[in-house]
Design an enzyme around this catalytic site. Structure first.
Site, PDB file in Angstrom:
ATOM      1  N   LYS A 295       3.899  73.734  63.617  1.00  0.00           N
ATOM      2  CA  LYS A 295       4.350  74.655  64.418  1.00  0.00           C
ATOM      3  C   LYS A 295       5.684  74.952  64.838  1.00  0.00           C
ATOM      4  CE  LYS A 295      -0.382  73.778  66.309  1.00  0.00           C
ATOM      5  NZ  LYS A 295      -1.187  72.647  66.474  1.00  0.00           N
TER       6      LYS A 295
ATOM      7  N   TYR B 231      -6.635  65.775  67.571  1.00  0.00           N
ATOM      8  CA  TYR B 231      -6.794  66.808  66.270  1.00  0.00           C
ATOM      9  C   TYR B 231      -5.848  66.665  65.407  1.00  0.00           C
ATOM     10  CZ  TYR B 231      -7.706  71.101  63.970  1.00  0.00           C
ATOM     11  OH  TYR B 231      -7.826  72.197  62.911  1.00  0.00           O
TER      12      TYR B 231
ATOM     13  N   ASP C  55       1.468  62.217  64.426  1.00  0.00           N
ATOM     14  CA  ASP C  55       1.277  63.650  64.195  1.00  0.00           C
ATOM     15  C   ASP C  55       1.949  64.401  65.386  1.00  0.00           C
ATOM     16  OD1 ASP C  55       0.410  65.973  64.081  1.00  0.00           O
ATOM     17  OD2 ASP C  55      -1.779  65.561  64.008  1.00  0.00           O
TER      18      ASP C  55
HETATM   19  C1  LIG Z   1      -2.214  72.316  65.084  1.00  0.00           C
HETATM   20  C2  LIG Z   1      -2.337  70.940  64.955  1.00  0.00           C
HETATM   21  C3  LIG Z   1      -2.618  70.471  63.801  1.00  0.00           C
HETATM   22  C4  LIG Z   1      -3.039  71.241  62.335  1.00  0.00           C
HETATM   23  O1  LIG Z   1      -1.904  72.031  62.101  1.00  0.00           O
HETATM   24  P1  LIG Z   1      -2.234  73.710  61.341  1.00  0.00           P
HETATM   25  O2  LIG Z   1      -0.964  74.407  61.181  1.00  0.00           O
HETATM   26  O3  LIG Z   1      -3.283  74.535  62.383  1.00  0.00           O
HETATM   27  O4  LIG Z   1      -3.044  73.280  60.071  1.00  0.00           O
HETATM   28  C5  LIG Z   1      -2.535  69.273  63.391  1.00  0.00           C
HETATM   29  N1  LIG Z   1      -2.011  68.266  64.073  1.00  0.00           N
HETATM   30  C6  LIG Z   1      -1.913  68.745  65.499  1.00  0.00           C
HETATM   31  C7  LIG Z   1      -1.712  67.670  66.598  1.00  0.00           C
HETATM   32  C8  LIG Z   1      -1.983  70.048  66.033  1.00  0.00           C
HETATM   33  O5  LIG Z   1      -1.889  70.576  67.017  1.00  0.00           O
END
Ligand SMILES: *Cc1c(COP(=O)(O)O)cnc(C)c1O
Length: 432
Positions: A270, A147, A242
């Site tokens: 995060k 994701y 990511d």
């Molecule tokens: C949470 C998450 C996102 C998206 O971040 P948001 O702040 O919710 O838009 C993207 N990549 C990873 C791996 C994530 O866990």
């Protein structure tokens, strides 16, 4: 529930459903994957949260990752209060933006330059645009079950809430956007090689969660990340990590440090916001110089580098820097205790540092999305309810990680281990 019922949460959820689609502002909060209705949270402190009915829980969702020091972390709260008193937003540069970018670059030296944004979605989406701008290529490779936020081209076989809802793709994503996204299997280097050869000279970047954590935790197999690095180099594609979950989580320098593999670009979120809406992307100077206004890849934000959010991020990142020799071994040890409890209960479990996921109904921890989908969702729901009844708040979906924070005490984790043993036994008992 611990005794006091859920009447108030139920009432609040009924009101929310009238005005918020599904009663929530982000799908996985709705508890649909476990066939329940969500708890409304009133406050948190350390590793504990308290719901609208006065029940207390030990929290392993931790806002889905940001709260590495727990709820209402005093240093972050103080910094936010001080910053807020001086103005909530200026839309002009502030010194803290440079300081926060420097903290990120110190921990993650491949980030020679950094751009601050407001969400992980924005960070990855913008880094992908930058990779396309830099290479002059349109296609990207992603992995099934990873994701990367909800940008159009990345909502293709995505994990997290998409997986939970059983809808791998979203309505409203133009076929043209999805068509530039090529999907490989996680841990399948040969699959990536085939795509890069078939679309030779067309792939701008390979984007990957260096530890997959949105289909449950699926660690990279030995050599997977190094293999991606070599394939990208061989094909002139950029490697985009990511690290929105893994950054400052699986090590101070994220997965790049933990696995010793250097990406060209990386996205953070995060933890970097310290619990406030803030994220970042960064990478090699020659690439980052293309970001506007230095270069021609446009990307902007009214609240980017917001003064209150940067205050929270700085409070957390500076303390991680100062305390990293203590914090990360401690997170590792607490995570290992929980892993041991699942293993002793006969449940397959994957863990990287303070990220872990039990997988019910599989003989061994899954290595990719297909293997994750073969696990037992019904057993997970039984486990989830049993944990909640024992005051343990875990993600309401089998496809998520448990997040341990530095605020969790050894005693709290021991109590959770006992709850894990009992809840797994309940979940694994033959069902009528
Ligand atoms: C949470 C998450 C996102 C998206 O971040 P948001 O702040 O919710 O838009 C993207 N990549 C990873 C791996 C994530 O866990």
């Amino acid at each position: 529930m611990k005794g006091k019922g859920t009447k108030n949460s139920g009432r609040l959820f009924a009101a929310a459903q009238n005005i918020l689609p599904g009663g929530v502002d982000s799908p996985v909060r709705a508890f649909r994957a476990v066939g329940r209705t969500p708890l409304f949270i009133r406050r948190g402190k350390g590793a504990r949260i308290f719901d609208a009915d006065g029940n207390a829980y030990t929290d392993y969702v931790m806002s889905w990752g940001p709260l590495v020091f727990g709820h209402a972390y005093p240093a972050a709260v103080r910094a936010v209060r001080r910053a807020a008193g001086r103005g909530l937003s200026f839309g002009a540069p502030t010194a803290r933006e440079t300081q926060l970018a420097e903290e990120i670059a110190f921990a993650c030296p491949h980030c020679e330059m950094v751009r601050l944004v407001s969400s992980g979605t924005e960070a990855v989406m913008s880094a992908v645009r930058l990779a396309r701008g830099f290479t002059g290529r349109d296609k990207i490779v992603k992995f099934a079950g990873c994701y990367h936020g909800h940008a159009d081209g990345l909502l293709v076989r995505a994990g997290s809430g998409c997986l939970t809802g059983g809808v791998p793709d979203s309505l409203g994503v133009p076929a043209a956007c999805a068509g530039d996204t090529l999907v490989a299997g996680y841990n399948d280097l040969q699959g990536v090689r085939r795509l890069l050869e078939e679309y030779r000279g067309q792939v701008a970047c390979v984007v990957v969660e260096p530890v997959a954590a949105n289909m449950g935790v699926v660690p990279p197999q030995e050599g997977f990340l190094r293999g991606l690095r070599a394939l990208c180099d061989g094909h002139g594609a950029l490697l985009l990590f990511d690290e929105v979950i893994t950054g400052f989580r699986v090590a101070y320098g994220g997965a790049a440090e933990r696995y010793g593999v250097t990406p060209d670009l990386a996205a953070y979120g995060k933890i970097v916001g310290g619990g406030m809406p803030l994220a970042a992307y960064g990478g090699r100077r020659e690439i980052m110089r293309l970001v506007a206004p230095a270069g021609g890849v446009y990307q902007a934000g009214t609240l980017s580098g917001n003064p209150v959010a940067t205050a929270a991020g700085l409070a957390v990142l500076s303390r991680l820097r100062e305390g990293r020799a203590r914090v990360y071994p401690r997170l590792e040890a607490l995570g290992a205790r929980l892993e041991g409890a699942f293993a002793a209960a006969g449940v397959a479990v994957s863990r990287v540092g303070s990220l872990l996921t039990p997988f019910f109904g599989c003989a061994r921890p899954p290595q990719n999305y297909e293997e994750v989908l073969a696990c037992d969702g019904a057993a997970f729901s039984a486990y989830f309810s049993a944990m909640l009844a024992r005051g343990q708040y875990v993600a309401p979906s089998p496809y998520e990680a448990m997040f341990v924070s530095a605020a969790h005490t050894a005693a709290q984790v021991e109590r959770t281990c006992r709850a894990v043993r009992e809840s797994c036994a309940a979940a694994l008992a033959p069902r009528a």
